[in-house]
Scaffold this active site. Sequence first.
Site, PDB file in Angstrom:
ATOM      1  N   ASN A  89      -9.394  -3.881   0.959  1.00 29.66           N
ATOM      2  CA  ASN A  89      -8.850  -4.376   2.222  1.00 29.66           C
ATOM      3  C   ASN A  89      -9.675  -5.539   2.795  1.00 29.66           C
ATOM      4  OD1 ASN A  89      -7.571  -4.328   5.091  1.00 29.66           O
ATOM      5  ND2 ASN A  89      -6.249  -3.077   3.799  1.00 29.66           N
ATOM      6  N   ARG A  90      -9.569  -5.755   4.113  1.00 33.46           N
ATOM      7  CA  ARG A  90     -10.007  -7.041   4.676  1.00 33.46           C
ATOM      8  C   ARG A  90     -11.404  -6.996   5.307  1.00 33.46           C
ATOM      9  NH1 ARG A  90      -4.493  -6.725   5.242  1.00 33.46           N
ATOM     10  NH2 ARG A  90      -3.504  -8.471   4.169  1.00 33.46           N
ATOM     11  N   HIS A 119      -9.623  -7.676  -0.568  1.00 32.78           N
ATOM     12  CA  HIS A 119      -9.687  -7.008  -1.876  1.00 32.78           C
ATOM     13  C   HIS A 119     -10.701  -7.640  -2.845  1.00 32.78           C
ATOM     14  CE1 HIS A 119      -6.543  -4.446  -0.589  1.00 32.78           C
ATOM     15  NE2 HIS A 119      -5.500  -5.127  -1.000  1.00 32.78           N
ATOM     16  N   HIS A 193      -5.043   0.194  -6.533  1.00 27.64           N
ATOM     17  CA  HIS A 193      -3.925  -0.425  -5.812  1.00 27.64           C
ATOM     18  C   HIS A 193      -2.587  -0.191  -6.515  1.00 27.64           C
ATOM     19  CE1 HIS A 193      -1.947  -3.220  -3.119  1.00 27.64           C
ATOM     20  NE2 HIS A 193      -3.088  -3.503  -2.521  1.00 27.64           N
ATOM     21  N   SER A 194      -2.361   1.031  -7.020  1.00 23.28           N
ATOM     22  CA  SER A 194      -1.069   1.310  -7.661  1.00 23.28           C
ATOM     23  C   SER A 194       0.061   1.275  -6.646  1.00 23.28           C
ATOM     24  CB  SER A 194      -1.105   2.684  -8.330  1.00 23.28           C
ATOM     25  OG  SER A 194      -1.900   2.630  -9.485  1.00 23.28           O
ATOM     26  N   TYR A 195       1.187   0.714  -7.083  1.00 26.06           N
ATOM     27  CA  TYR A 195       2.431   0.753  -6.317  1.00 26.06           C
ATOM     28  C   TYR A 195       3.318   1.805  -6.981  1.00 26.06           C
ATOM     29  CZ  TYR A 195       1.549  -3.936  -4.268  1.00 26.06           C
ATOM     30  OH  TYR A 195       1.042  -5.026  -3.608  1.00 26.06           O
ATOM     31  N   ASP A 265       1.501  -0.992   7.161  1.00 24.23           N
ATOM     32  CA  ASP A 265       0.357  -1.554   6.432  1.00 24.23           C
ATOM     33  C   ASP A 265      -0.893  -1.209   7.240  1.00 24.23           C
ATOM     34  OD1 ASP A 265      -1.298  -2.913   4.762  1.00 24.23           O
ATOM     35  OD2 ASP A 265      -0.429  -4.896   5.084  1.00 24.23           O
ATOM     36  N   GLN A 303      -4.982   3.739   3.184  1.00 25.12           N
ATOM     37  CA  GLN A 303      -4.124   2.641   3.619  1.00 25.12           C
ATOM     38  C   GLN A 303      -2.723   2.937   3.118  1.00 25.12           C
ATOM     39  OE1 GLN A 303      -5.448  -0.098   5.242  1.00 25.12           O
ATOM     40  NE2 GLN A 303      -3.623  -1.397   5.395  1.00 25.12           N
ATOM     41  N   GLU A 331      -3.765   3.768  -0.661  1.00 26.61           N
ATOM     42  CA  GLU A 331      -5.079   3.350  -1.157  1.00 26.61           C
ATOM     43  C   GLU A 331      -6.157   4.106  -0.392  1.00 26.61           C
ATOM     44  OE1 GLU A 331      -4.874  -1.097  -0.699  1.00 26.61           O
ATOM     45  OE2 GLU A 331      -2.816  -0.505  -0.314  1.00 26.61           O
TER      46      GLU A 331
HETATM   47  C1  BGC Z   1      -2.905  -4.589   2.104  1.00 19.34           C
HETATM   48  C2  BGC Z   1      -1.779  -5.537   2.402  1.00 19.34           C
HETATM   49  C3  BGC Z   1      -1.774  -6.603   1.338  1.00 19.34           C
HETATM   50  C4  BGC Z   1      -1.617  -5.975  -0.006  1.00 19.34           C
HETATM   51  C5  BGC Z   1      -1.741  -7.012  -1.089  1.00 19.34           C
HETATM   52  C6  BGC Z   1      -2.681  -3.999   0.756  1.00 19.34           C
HETATM   53  O1  BGC Z   1      -3.739  -3.183   0.429  1.00 19.34           O
HETATM   54  O2  BGC Z   1      -3.019  -3.585   3.060  1.00 19.34           O
HETATM   55  O3  BGC Z   1      -1.934  -6.110   3.668  1.00 19.34           O
HETATM   56  O4  BGC Z   1      -0.766  -7.535   1.559  1.00 19.34           O
HETATM   57  O5  BGC Z   1      -2.615  -5.033  -0.206  1.00 19.34           O
HETATM   58  O6  BGC Z   1      -0.861  -6.833  -2.078  1.00 19.34           O
END
Ligand code: BGC
Length: 366
Positions: A89-90, A119, A193-195, A265, A303, A331
């Site tokens: 994250n940020r 990330h 970061h799996s979708y 998010d 997250q 996440e």
């Molecule tokens: C974040 C999103 C971001 C994404 C990137 C996530 O973990 O929370 O804000 O756009 O990752 O694909």
Amino acid sequence: MMRPSLFATLLCFTLLGGNLADAQKAETFQLQNDNNLKAEITNYGGIITKIIVPDRNGNFADIALGYNSVAEYQKATPYFGAIIGRFGNRIANGSFKLEGKTYNLVKNNEPNGVACHLHGGTKGFDKVVWSAKRISKNGEKGLMLARRSPDGEEGYPGNLDVTVTYWLTNSNELRIEYAASTDKATPLNLTNHSYFNLKGEGNGTILDHILSINASRFTPVNQGLIPTGELAPVGNTPFDWRTPHSIGRDIDSKHQQIVYGLGHDHNFALDKSEPESLTLAATVYEPTSGRVMEVLTTEPGIQFYSGNFLDGSLTGKKEIPYERRSGFCLETQHFPDSPNQPSFPSAILHPGDEYTSTTIYRFSTQ
Ligand code: BGC
């Protein structure tokens, strides 16, 4: 009675189509358990490329968004399946102070026009080749990935030795164990970061999936998606997932936080009686297939990202474009921007200490 497979097997084969600047070979490794669940992982970015699990009628489908070749991951990916590091994250303004020194990281993200570090930077742990070793313990098979992140990598201090181990257990758990040590204090917040789309990747949106998150508080963000520092109660907001409901229910709400996130998010502060205990963080149920995914973690936060930035421009494994909200991420993590937020649990690893973290994605049907 014959069982389909007596022992978990681990196969390894070269992934076609890689063209790695690192001149190292990317490979994929398949994990299979006694119940025929499968996971595929490439040592490029530690990306989980496939997760194949049954529905309530025993029909298997790949529920992980992603691509068929490493070359496609190298071209454009919103971190599909990848290991995220050093910091998930940020980090506000891409900068933090540690032991009296200011560190400036690359600003590789600009939500709502506000620049930040996301990330791990432009070449984070998701874009490097890891060394890979097949391992086994108590009859179960796994894959251990390892690398040294050198001092100064993406602006972070210290040589950091990291391992990430994936297990596919006979209890139908994809278990991820993280470990690290450093020679200088550094922020560290590793995640995956799996979708997911429990209908199967490429099968429409995830808006009708039923989600619950075991959290009474979340960390609201400002316009730049950086936490304000507050731990806000979820009661009477679109962030109260203590009672299961569909992901789509409040996703277009006019709530300021939903407007900032362009949907869901947000980071949740998990309810835990013991801070670092492995506890159930979230459950997702998909009604048509009956697939259930539970997420357990030792981390303090999670997250929930509803795939708001997917826009149909990326085409997945079945040659179907991934439309907006066709996958979701859960996440597990320390809270975003922790290095600048003294009230959040510390995400600093010191020399002599060992970083450990475990997350489990557990699959079943209902
Ligand atoms: C974040 C999103 C971001 C994404 C990137 C996530 O973990 O929370 O804000 O756009 O990752 O694909």
